[in-house]
Write an enzyme that holds these catalytic residues in place. Structure first.
Site, short mmCIF file in Angstrom:
data_model
loop_
_atom_site.label_atom_id
_atom_site.label_comp_id
_atom_site.label_asym_id
_atom_site.label_seq_id
_atom_site.Cartn_x
_atom_site.Cartn_y
_atom_site.Cartn_z
N GLU A 29 0.84 -1.19 0.00
CA GLU A 29 0.00 0.00 0.00
C GLU A 29 0.89 1.25 0.00
O GLU A 29 1.79 1.36 0.84
CB GLU A 29 -0.88 -0.03 1.27
CG GLU A 29 -1.55 1.26 1.63
CD GLU A 29 -2.77 1.56 0.78
OE1 GLU A 29 -3.19 0.69 0.00
OE2 GLU A 29 -3.31 2.68 0.91
N LEU A 58 -5.82 -1.83 -0.54
CA LEU A 58 -5.50 -1.71 0.89
C LEU A 58 -5.99 -2.95 1.63
O LEU A 58 -7.09 -2.96 2.19
CB LEU A 58 -6.17 -0.44 1.45
CG LEU A 58 -5.59 0.15 2.72
CD1 LEU A 58 -6.21 1.50 3.00
CD2 LEU A 58 -5.77 -0.74 3.92
N GLU A 60 -3.92 -6.04 3.86
CA GLU A 60 -2.66 -6.70 4.21
C GLU A 60 -2.68 -8.17 3.84
O GLU A 60 -1.66 -8.74 3.42
CB GLU A 60 -2.38 -6.54 5.71
CG GLU A 60 -1.88 -5.16 6.11
CD GLU A 60 -2.98 -4.11 6.16
OE1 GLU A 60 -4.17 -4.48 6.17
OE2 GLU A 60 -2.64 -2.91 6.20
N GLN A 82 2.88 -1.72 6.03
CA GLN A 82 3.11 -0.29 6.24
C GLN A 82 3.61 0.04 7.65
O GLN A 82 4.47 0.89 7.85
CB GLN A 82 1.83 0.47 5.96
CG GLN A 82 2.02 1.91 5.64
CD GLN A 82 0.77 2.46 4.99
OE1 GLN A 82 -0.31 2.42 5.59
NE2 GLN A 82 0.90 2.98 3.80
N PHE A 83 3.07 -0.66 8.62
CA PHE A 83 3.52 -0.54 10.00
C PHE A 83 3.46 -1.93 10.63
O PHE A 83 2.60 -2.75 10.27
CB PHE A 83 2.62 0.41 10.82
CG PHE A 83 2.81 1.85 10.47
CD1 PHE A 83 3.76 2.63 11.13
CD2 PHE A 83 2.04 2.45 9.48
CE1 PHE A 83 3.93 3.97 10.80
CE2 PHE A 83 2.22 3.79 9.14
CZ PHE A 83 3.16 4.56 9.81
N ILE A 87 0.60 -5.91 10.73
CA ILE A 87 1.10 -7.13 10.12
C ILE A 87 0.28 -8.36 10.50
O ILE A 87 0.37 -9.41 9.87
CB ILE A 87 2.59 -7.35 10.50
CG1 ILE A 87 3.32 -8.09 9.37
CG2 ILE A 87 2.75 -8.06 11.84
CD1 ILE A 87 4.82 -8.01 9.46
N PRO A 89 -2.86 -9.34 10.04
CA PRO A 89 -3.63 -10.04 8.98
C PRO A 89 -2.74 -10.81 8.01
O PRO A 89 -3.22 -11.67 7.30
CB PRO A 89 -4.37 -8.91 8.26
CG PRO A 89 -4.32 -7.75 9.18
CD PRO A 89 -3.06 -7.90 9.99
N HIS A 129 0.67 1.47 15.54
CA HIS A 129 1.76 1.79 14.62
C HIS A 129 3.13 1.50 15.24
O HIS A 129 4.14 1.76 14.61
CB HIS A 129 1.71 3.27 14.24
CG HIS A 129 0.61 3.64 13.30
ND1 HIS A 129 -0.71 3.48 13.61
CD2 HIS A 129 0.64 4.17 12.05
CE1 HIS A 129 -1.45 3.90 12.60
NE2 HIS A 129 -0.65 4.31 11.63
#
Lengths: 326, 361
Positions: A29, A58, A60, A82-83, A87, A89, A129
């Site tokens: 993403e 979008l 994961e 992304q963060f 993670i 999923p 995050h």
């Protein structure tokens, strides 16, 4: 030679490998036009096009599963979560398929993929995050769990991760993404996986850590040196498969060990190292193994997060405690 | 108020439950009666294989096994439409498609018999297909990723995933069809709607009137077919593969069939579904209608049926023997495929197991 930050080293490694290997693709993403929310993939889509630097929907789970499919067809995908807090999923695809396909097909299908994730706290980010959850992946057979702690190691280890024939979780300590610069030649030289790096020699105590906490470990070693205490600092770098021999050799020399990590204490990867030391180095130890870790709490929002993260002072205190034990 | 979108889902059927042709516009492959006989023969061998598998489990020679009884038209219809260079990402009971693509019965027996080598398909094109996926619908994303690889490399290949009605509820399925639509990938998702996800019936699996219509939301061509009619399945599949190969995007095919067996040999479907429902389903099963049609065409009869069954029995006996004669892997096998090379730390554990194994002998 230009001096670059850790995140620029990530970009440099990706660009190098994409230029030299057509099978390397980047997906995730925001990785395309935006260059990633941390700019790790900045400029790559302009160089390599929209198919090799792919902005995904979008989701994961989609990013993780499509990565498995790409790798199974002989591509070398580098996917971005992304963060770290996003993670979860991805874990089913990584645990059930990426980490297992080589074994369950007796090597017929392999997954030479890398999952990059900005990892850990300390940047005043919103909830979800800032997670440090590397220990969730170190318990999955068939995965490499790698964490760089400097621009040079980010460059060399990421190149090695992409070239590795097996799936690699590449956790990037985002707190030190832009903390300092160093010269990193763009020569395509990979660093070895599955080995610890001894960053500082010492004789009195071994400090074992990885990722962002290398900073605190080295600062602690400096502070201890001022008091005449010689600390050896080891950057584990590849958590699994673990290079325990380097850790054992150091502890056999110093007799004392402090393990530092940001993740919660209980069942964190420090527990594994401490257990191995108890199993294999019991009679070399002059003091109980100390652990300086995050707490068994959720990482707090940013007003309190620096109270959660292991500090240099806590590492110094733990080392002194180990030294006082005998 | 204006309408932003409208849709309809076509239902395709050529043969009814008795084997009567309900459409005149037979596809080209169905006009080749020799080919249709070959498809029937594979459906029949799949059924013989399945019965043999259940028997092996009941006599303790296999572990838990997932039967494909009743799915023969859907599975063979999909497998026979695919080209060798395409890639199949199956769920765990699509044997009819896999046998067509070269998976050997002994490999299926080996997998359910507790040996990973069953996933190491020796024959092409199955050799480049994915292995069975047990976590539901996760393989849909592997098909999407494969399709993305084909697109990046500009290869005229199609990735096919097969899931059940339950699998169509999962995010992996939605994710796969979503990126297929967004990136115009050469991917076909086949929902083998057999009415039951273990004990959960289709009616409470989804409120949507069809499962095919989920593809509409992803921007894919979507169709529902009679999954007990191999002509309908094969036709829809051929069209979908052609579209994908020609760069016209992905498809969702819902093949409506019925799971005539238990979910697996560890399941007892009598706990949750009625006898009458199963009896009604047997009246629509896929073998009878194709056999009736072929008999009416004069290309099949009882003697041929018995002869082919006998050949299948011999084939399966041979496969069972090959499976039973396969020696267990050495204990080191559990380490040899965890990574490309055994890491030093893992090698120590392997050495320990070797020494334990020596002591045990």
């Amino acid at each position: 030679m230009a001096q670059i930050t850790l995140i620029e080293a990530v970009t440099q490694a990706l660009a190098y490998e994409m230029a030299h290997d057509d099978s390397v693709v980047v997906l995730g993403e925001d990785v395309g036009v935006n260059g990633g929310v941390f700019r790790a993939t900045q400029g790559l889509q302009e160089k390599f096009g929209e198919l090799r630097v792919l902005d995904t929907p979008l989701d994961e789970t989609t990013i993780a599963g499509v990565t498995v499919g790409l790798a199974a067809q002989g591509m070398k995908p580098v996917a971005e979560a992304q963060f770290e807090g996003f993670i979860y999923p991805m874990m089913e695809q990584i645990a059930c398929h990426a980490a297992r396909l080589r074994n369950r097909t007796r090597g017929r299908i392999t997954v030479p993929a890398v999952w990059r994730a900005p990892w850990g706290g300390g940047i005043r980010a919103p909830e979800h995050h800032s997670e440090a959850n590397e220990h969730l992946f170190t318990n999955i057979p068939g995965l490499r769990v790698v964490m760089p702690s400097s621009p040079a190691r980010a460059y060399g280890l990421l190149l090695a991760a992409i070239r590795d024939p097996d799936p690699v979780m590449f956790f990037e300590p985002k707190r030190i993404y832009r903390q300092y610069k160093e010269e990193v030649p763009d020569d395509g030289e990979a660093l070895p996986l599955d080995v610890c790096f001894v960053l500082r020699d010492g004789t009195d105590v071994t400090i074992v850590t990885w990722g962002a906490q290398v900073k605190e470990a080295l600062e602690a070693a400096d502070a201890l040196a001022e008091e005449g205490i010689s600390a050896e600092v080891i950057d584990v770098a590849t958590l699994t498969p673990l290079d325990f021999d380097t850790i054992a050799e150091s502890v056999q020399k110093t007799g004392r060990c402090v393990i530092v990590h940001e993740a919660p204490k209980t069942a964190g990867f420090g527990a594994e190292i401490a257990a191995r030391l108890a199993e294999e180095c019991m009679y070399d130890l002059l003091a109980p193994v100390e652990r300086v870790t995050g707490f068994d709490t959720h990482i707090p929002l940013f007003r309190l997060e620096m109270k959660y993260l292991p500090s240099t002072e806590r590492v110094v205190e733990a080392a002194k405690k180990a030294l006082a034990a005998s | 108020m204006s309408i932003a979108a409208k849709f309809e889902i076509e239902y395709l059927q050529y043969l009814d439950a008795e084997g009567k042709q309900v459409r005149d516009d037979l596809p080209e492959f169905a006009k080749d009666l020799n080919h249709m006989v070959e498809l029937y023969k594979l459906m029949l061998s799949t059924r013989v294989f399945d019965a043999k598998s259940v028997a092996l489990q009941r006599t303790g020679k296999l572990g838990t096994y997932a039967s494909c009884l009743g799915h023969e038209a859907a599975h063979v219809g999909v497998g026979s439409a695919m080209k060798p260079e395409d890639v199949l990402a199956p769920s765990y009971r699509e044997y009819g498609a896999q046998l067509y693509r070269g998976v050997q019965p002994r490999e299926v027996y080996m997998y359910w018999g507790g040996d990973e080598r069953g996933n190491d398909y020796q024959n092409e094109p199955a050799r480049h297909d994915f292995a069975w996926s047990v976590p539901i619908a996760t393989q849909c994303l592997h098909a999407a990723g494969s399709a993305l690889a084909f697109k990046i490399r500009n290869e005229k290949r199609v990735a096919v995933c097969m899931i059940g009605d339950g699998g169509s509820s999962k995010g992996d399925f939605y994710g796969a069809i979503n990126i297929t639509g967004a990136q115009n990938l050469p991917m076909v998702a086949v929902i083998v709607n057999n009415q039951w996800a273990i004990s959960v019936p289709r009616k409470i699996q989804s409120g949507a009137p069809t499962l095919a219509q989920k593809g509409i939301a992803a921007g894919l061509f979507s169709i529902q077919v009679d999954g007990n009619d191999i002509i309908a399945v094969r036709k829809a599949m051929e069209d979908a593969l052609d579209r994908a190969r020609n760069g016209e995007g992905g498809s969702v095919i819902e093949a409506v069939t019925y799971r005539l067996s238990d979910h697996t040999t560890a399941d007892d479907a009598r706990r949750y579904r009625g006898e009458q429902e199963v009896k009604d389903a047997w009246a629509k099963e896929p073998m009878v209608r194709l056999r009736n049609w072929l008999v009416a065409k004069g290309v099949w009869d009882d003697a041929k049926e018995e002869a082919w069954k006998a050949e299948c029995d011999d084939w399966m006996d041979n496969e069972v023997n090959a499976y039973l004669e396969t020696k267990t892997q050495p204990v080191t096998a559990m380490f040899d495929y965890t990574f490309a090379e055994v890491p030093a730390d893992l090698a120590k554990q392997r050495d320990l197991v070797i020494s334990l194994d020596k002591k045990a002998h």
